[in-house]
Design a protein around this motif. Structure first.
Motif, PDB file in Angstrom:
ATOM      1  N   ASN A 153      43.642  34.198   6.232  1.00 24.25           N
ATOM      2  CA  ASN A 153      44.918  34.377   6.946  1.00 24.25           C
ATOM      3  C   ASN A 153      45.703  33.069   6.981  1.00 24.25           C
ATOM      4  O   ASN A 153      46.912  33.049   6.738  1.00 24.25           O
ATOM      5  CB  ASN A 153      44.671  34.822   8.392  1.00 24.25           C
ATOM      6  CG  ASN A 153      44.491  36.329   8.498  1.00 24.25           C
ATOM      7  OD1 ASN A 153      44.665  37.040   7.515  1.00 24.25           O
ATOM      8  ND2 ASN A 153      44.125  36.797   9.673  1.00 24.25           N
ATOM      9  N   TYR A 196      49.372  32.862   5.533  1.00 20.72           N
ATOM     10  CA  TYR A 196      50.538  32.710   6.407  1.00 20.72           C
ATOM     11  C   TYR A 196      51.032  31.263   6.499  1.00 20.72           C
ATOM     12  O   TYR A 196      51.702  30.886   7.453  1.00 20.72           O
ATOM     13  CB  TYR A 196      50.232  33.287   7.800  1.00 20.72           C
ATOM     14  CG  TYR A 196      49.950  34.775   7.727  1.00 20.72           C
ATOM     15  CD1 TYR A 196      50.956  35.662   7.323  1.00 20.72           C
ATOM     16  CD2 TYR A 196      48.690  35.297   7.996  1.00 20.72           C
ATOM     17  CE1 TYR A 196      50.706  37.024   7.195  1.00 20.72           C
ATOM     18  CE2 TYR A 196      48.432  36.652   7.884  1.00 20.72           C
ATOM     19  CZ  TYR A 196      49.441  37.515   7.473  1.00 20.72           C
ATOM     20  OH  TYR A 196      49.195  38.868   7.348  1.00 20.72           O
ATOM     21  N   ASP A 207      46.575  25.669  10.893  1.00 20.93           N
ATOM     22  CA  ASP A 207      47.488  25.580   9.753  1.00 20.93           C
ATOM     23  C   ASP A 207      48.862  25.116  10.207  1.00 20.93           C
ATOM     24  O   ASP A 207      49.141  25.051  11.412  1.00 20.93           O
ATOM     25  CB  ASP A 207      47.558  26.938   9.041  1.00 20.93           C
ATOM     26  CG  ASP A 207      48.054  28.051   9.944  1.00 20.93           C
ATOM     27  OD1 ASP A 207      49.115  27.879  10.559  1.00 20.93           O
ATOM     28  OD2 ASP A 207      47.364  29.111  10.045  1.00 20.93           O
ATOM     29  N   ILE A 261      47.957  40.653  18.201  1.00 23.69           N
ATOM     30  CA  ILE A 261      47.405  40.630  16.838  1.00 23.69           C
ATOM     31  C   ILE A 261      45.944  41.049  16.701  1.00 23.69           C
ATOM     32  O   ILE A 261      45.499  41.415  15.628  1.00 23.69           O
ATOM     33  CB  ILE A 261      47.573  39.248  16.151  1.00 23.69           C
ATOM     34  CG1 ILE A 261      47.107  38.174  17.103  1.00 23.69           C
ATOM     35  CG2 ILE A 261      48.980  39.060  15.636  1.00 23.69           C
ATOM     36  CD1 ILE A 261      47.040  36.813  16.462  1.00 23.69           C
ATOM     37  N   ARG A 282      50.657  43.750  13.467  1.00 21.19           N
ATOM     38  CA  ARG A 282      51.133  42.614  12.678  1.00 21.19           C
ATOM     39  C   ARG A 282      52.362  42.050  13.371  1.00 21.19           C
ATOM     40  O   ARG A 282      53.047  42.750  14.109  1.00 21.19           O
ATOM     41  CB  ARG A 282      51.537  43.064  11.265  1.00 21.19           C
ATOM     42  CG  ARG A 282      50.463  43.822  10.520  1.00 21.19           C
ATOM     43  CD  ARG A 282      50.810  43.926   9.049  1.00 21.19           C
ATOM     44  NE  ARG A 282      50.634  42.650   8.371  1.00 21.19           N
ATOM     45  CZ  ARG A 282      51.209  42.330   7.224  1.00 21.19           C
ATOM     46  NH1 ARG A 282      52.037  43.183   6.642  1.00 21.19           N
ATOM     47  NH2 ARG A 282      50.996  41.155   6.649  1.00 21.19           N
ATOM     48  N   ALA A 283      52.658  40.771  13.089  1.00 25.05           N
ATOM     49  CA  ALA A 283      53.861  40.172  13.683  1.00 25.05           C
ATOM     50  C   ALA A 283      55.092  40.796  13.046  1.00 25.05           C
ATOM     51  O   ALA A 283      55.047  41.244  11.900  1.00 25.05           O
ATOM     52  CB  ALA A 283      53.843  38.677  13.453  1.00 25.05           C
ATOM     53  N   THR A 325      47.315  44.798   6.479  1.00 26.96           N
ATOM     54  CA  THR A 325      47.167  46.081   7.178  1.00 26.96           C
ATOM     55  C   THR A 325      47.127  45.900   8.690  1.00 26.96           C
ATOM     56  O   THR A 325      47.234  46.868   9.443  1.00 26.96           O
ATOM     57  CB  THR A 325      45.838  46.754   6.785  1.00 26.96           C
ATOM     58  OG1 THR A 325      44.806  45.794   7.013  1.00 26.96           O
ATOM     59  CG2 THR A 325      45.835  47.221   5.366  1.00 26.96           C
ATOM     60  N   LEU A 355      41.932  41.100  11.918  1.00 27.52           N
ATOM     61  CA  LEU A 355      41.624  40.438  13.194  1.00 27.52           C
ATOM     62  C   LEU A 355      40.964  41.405  14.179  1.00 27.52           C
ATOM     63  O   LEU A 355      40.129  40.997  14.983  1.00 27.52           O
ATOM     64  CB  LEU A 355      42.898  39.852  13.825  1.00 27.52           C
ATOM     65  CG  LEU A 355      43.465  38.617  13.109  1.00 27.52           C
ATOM     66  CD1 LEU A 355      44.714  38.114  13.816  1.00 27.52           C
ATOM     67  CD2 LEU A 355      42.435  37.496  13.034  1.00 27.52           C
TER      68      LEU A 355
HETATM   69  P1  ADP Z   1      46.847  41.323   8.108  1.00 26.43           P
HETATM   70  O1  ADP Z   1      46.737  39.888   7.774  1.00 26.43           O
HETATM   71  O2  ADP Z   1      46.272  42.238   7.126  1.00 26.43           O
HETATM   72  O3  ADP Z   1      48.218  41.708   8.523  1.00 26.43           O
HETATM   73  P2  ADP Z   1      45.170  40.636  10.366  1.00 26.43           P
HETATM   74  O4  ADP Z   1      44.543  41.515  11.407  1.00 26.43           O
HETATM   75  O5  ADP Z   1      44.279  39.706   9.652  1.00 26.43           O
HETATM   76  O6  ADP Z   1      45.958  41.604   9.403  1.00 26.43           O
HETATM   77  O7  ADP Z   1      46.307  39.818  11.090  1.00 26.43           O
HETATM   78  C1  ADP Z   1      47.184  40.458  11.985  1.00 26.43           C
HETATM   79  C2  ADP Z   1      48.481  39.712  12.120  1.00 26.43           C
HETATM   80  O8  ADP Z   1      48.255  38.460  12.790  1.00 26.43           O
HETATM   81  C3  ADP Z   1      49.115  39.315  10.827  1.00 26.43           C
HETATM   82  O9  ADP Z   1      49.851  40.387  10.282  1.00 26.43           O
HETATM   83  C4  ADP Z   1      50.013  38.168  11.257  1.00 26.43           C
HETATM   84  O10 ADP Z   1      51.197  38.673  11.840  1.00 26.43           O
HETATM   85  C5  ADP Z   1      49.195  37.511  12.358  1.00 26.43           C
HETATM   86  N1  ADP Z   1      48.435  36.326  11.839  1.00 26.43           N
HETATM   87  C6  ADP Z   1      47.133  36.306  11.470  1.00 26.43           C
HETATM   88  N2  ADP Z   1      46.781  35.041  11.090  1.00 26.43           N
HETATM   89  C7  ADP Z   1      47.877  34.280  11.213  1.00 26.43           C
HETATM   90  C8  ADP Z   1      48.157  32.883  10.973  1.00 26.43           C
HETATM   91  N3  ADP Z   1      47.224  32.044  10.515  1.00 26.43           N
HETATM   92  N4  ADP Z   1      49.409  32.434  11.237  1.00 26.43           N
HETATM   93  C9  ADP Z   1      50.352  33.270  11.720  1.00 26.43           C
HETATM   94  N5  ADP Z   1      50.168  34.590  11.957  1.00 26.43           N
HETATM   95  C10 ADP Z   1      48.940  35.087  11.708  1.00 26.43           C
END
Ligand code: ADP
Length: 553
Positions: free
Chosen positions: A454, A458, A483, A496, A502-503, A514, A518
């Motif tokens: 992730n 991101y 990061d 999240i 997702r954001a 998807t 997380l």
């Molecule tokens: P996906 O990455 O498939 O969308 P995740 O459950 O891994 O699903 O993450 C959920 C959401 O959390 C992401 O869509 C993103 O909006 C946010 N996110 C996860 N990791 C980060 C990160 N390192 N920096 C910023 N936003 C993040």
């Protein structure tokens, strides 16, 4: 009449007043039932029925008052004249009740009352045709005499008492459920009360000395009003608390009204009128507030019921969706794995040399199939978590080894994306610490890999730094990945870790997500009795994800 109303009242015995009180009670009770739902025709008729009982009570008192006067005959005619309405109204009420929510037309009601008018006419025009009163001068008492036309009266009453129950029995045969039970209860009450009333009012004078027991019929009818009210309350689910309040208030007001007659001076009368006015106003407020309280209580109960039904439905749909995901994922994963395998073999040249263009196309196929496999694995994990079938194999896991291995695997991805990648294991500052935890190695690897992945995804540019350390008391192992990427606001941070979350607008940075990674990570960490959380100063200001696990002591 040759005497005053006061004289007449003086002649009424205590028992006569009991009969009047019974009539008042009957009118008040049926009035309260009517008040609960004034739109129902059956309630209106029931009220009239209760009210006629009250009138009958008053007429009985007048009759008693006339006992020792030459007008006793008029009294008995009035008594039987009022009683004519009782079977008619009861019968009509039962008929309308059997129609459930439908009403009877005005014309039908008029027709229903034609025989009643005829009987009243006969009683008025030929006072001694049906019934008369024979006075005994000696002991100031008398006897009701049934005249030639009495059988007509009996026929009239019995006919009406047969018509109402007839409709009800018909309805009983077609009904089911609660309405059937209600009709059954009502019919029983009608049989018992009307049977008693008919025997006492129409036939008891035939039994000689029993002749003065005909008032028993009046109480049998009052009993019928009480039982019917109870049935109607139960059947319509009217709140007993409201009805009890209304009954209490009505009786209190009636007592105050009666007290008015005992005022011994104009001032006393004024004070009593003032008191009664105050009582009436405060009673209105009391009844209204009880009603409002009950209604809002009922509304809340209704809403709670709706919510629980909706929640049941949602849970059912959620289960169905999970089942679908599980089945679909299984069927998709196997062909995809073979696509990825063959693509990899083609890329490595296992089937001969390839041109640059073909190699590039195969690279794209490989990356896409890998995305799909990850996505499907996430779907399958969700299905397993929700079905409670996620299998864990616990053993000692060296987190240092795991993080170092993963970092070196993922460094390549980061570099491809032009991101500076660093890994720090803070074991020296605390004296060559070991980072052993008890857990499922594969699942913990999945969590760490997801978080690092992730951070790379991101972070459009900048750095990703992995850090493994231990708490001061050495009881916890703390993994973090920071990061300099897109960061997140507080709303995003709060959601999240939820399923499919997702954001907003994040798909511009990374399309294929998807929102499950997380969620799965959180569930896995939960099974390890650890903690997982995210921190960020805001959008565009980078993020740090943490995982805290128990260190094996
Ligand atoms: P996906 O990455 O498939 O969308 P995740 O459950 O891994 O699903 O993450 C959920 C959401 O959390 C992401 O869509 C993103 O909006 C946010 N996110 C996860 N990791 C980060 C990160 N390192 N920096 C910023 N936003 C993040």
């Amino acid at each position: 009449m040759s005497f005053t109303v006061l004289e007449l009242f003086n002649n009424v015995s205590a028992f006569g007043w009991v009969v009047v009180a019974g009539g008042i009670f009957s009118a008040v009770l049926s009035g309260i039932i009517f008040w609960q739902d004034t739109t129902r025709q059956s309630n209106r008729l029931f009220f009239l029925f209760g009210f006629v009982n009250f009138v009958w009570g008053i007429v009985y008192a007048i009759f008693e008052g006339l006992f020792s006067t030459p007008d006793a005959n008029t009294g008995v005619v009035m008594l039987y004249g009022t009683a004519v309405f009782i079977p008619t109204l009861l019968s009509l009420f039962l008929y309308v009740f059997s129609l459930e929510n439908r009403s009877v037309s005005f014309l039908k009601i008029v027709v229903y009352f034609i025989p009643t008018v005829v009987i009243i006419g006969i009683l008025y025009l030929y006072p001694s045709f049906i019934v008369s009163y024979q006075r005994s001068i000696a002991d100031q008492s008398g006897k009701i005499i049934f005249e030639a036309g009495f059988s007509l009266y009996v026929f009239y009453v019995l006919a009406y008492l047969a018509i109402g129950p007839y409709f009800l029995i018909k309805k009983y045969r077609e009904s089911a459920g609660i309405f059937k039970t209600v009709i059954h209860e009502l019919l029983t009450a009608v049989w018992v009360s009307c049977g008693t009333a008919v025997i006492m009012a129409l036939f008891s004078p035939l039994f000689g000395d029993w002749h003065d027991l005909f008032w028993v019929g009046h109480f049998a009818i009052i009993l019928l009003v009480i039982i019917t009210s109870y049935i109607l309350i139960k059947y319509n689910f009217w709140n007993i608390k409201i009805i009890a309040t209304e009954l209490l208030v009505s009786i209190t007001i009636l007592i105050f009204i009666v007290e008015l007659f005992f005022a011994n001076s104009p001032l006393d009368l004024f004070v009593r009128i003032l008191t009664i006015t105050l009582v009436i106003f405060s009673s209105i407020f009391l009844v209204r507030s009880v009603r409002r309280e009950m209604q809002s209580g009922e509304r809340i109960m209704g809403l709670m019921y709706d919510i629980s039904e909706i929640s049941k439905r949602l849970k059912f749909l959620d289960r169905k969706k999970t089942e679908f995901l599980s089945v679909a994922s299984h069927h998709l994963r196997d062909p995809l794995t073979s696509i990825r395998g063959y693509t990899s073999m083609l890329k490595e040249g296992s089937f001969g040399e390839l041109t640059v263009g073909v190699k590039e196309a195969l690279d794209k196929i490989y990356v896409s199939s890998e995305h799909l496999i990850t996505m499907i694995s996430d779907f399958m994990d969700v299905a397993r978590i929700e079905g409670g079938d996620m299998q864990y194999v616990f053993s000692d896991v060296d987190m240092k080894k795991l993080v170092v291995e993963l970092s070196s695997e993922m460094k390549g991805n980061a570099e491809q994306a032009h991101i500076i990648f660093s890994t720090t294991i803070d074991d020296v500052s605390m004296g060559n610490e070991s980072f052993i935890t008890v857990g499922d190695a594969g699942k913990l690897r999945q969590v760490i890999s997801n978080l690092v992945d992730n951070s790379i995804k991101y972070t459009p540019e900048g750095e990703v730094s992995v850090l493994l350390s231990k708490s001061k008391d050495k009881r916890k192992i703390l993994f973090s990945v920071s990061d300099t990427g897109i960061g997140m606001n507080d709303t995003t941070k709060g959601k999240i870790f939820n399923k499919f979350s997702r954001a907003e607008g994040v798909s511009k940075v990374y399309t294929e997500g998807t929102g499950l990674g997380l969620y799965v990570a959180k569930e896995i960490v939960k099974k390890h009795e650890g903690r997982i959380w995210a921190e960020s100063k805001g959008e565009g200001q980078g993020s740090t994800f943490f995982v805290e696990l128990e260190a094996k002591m």
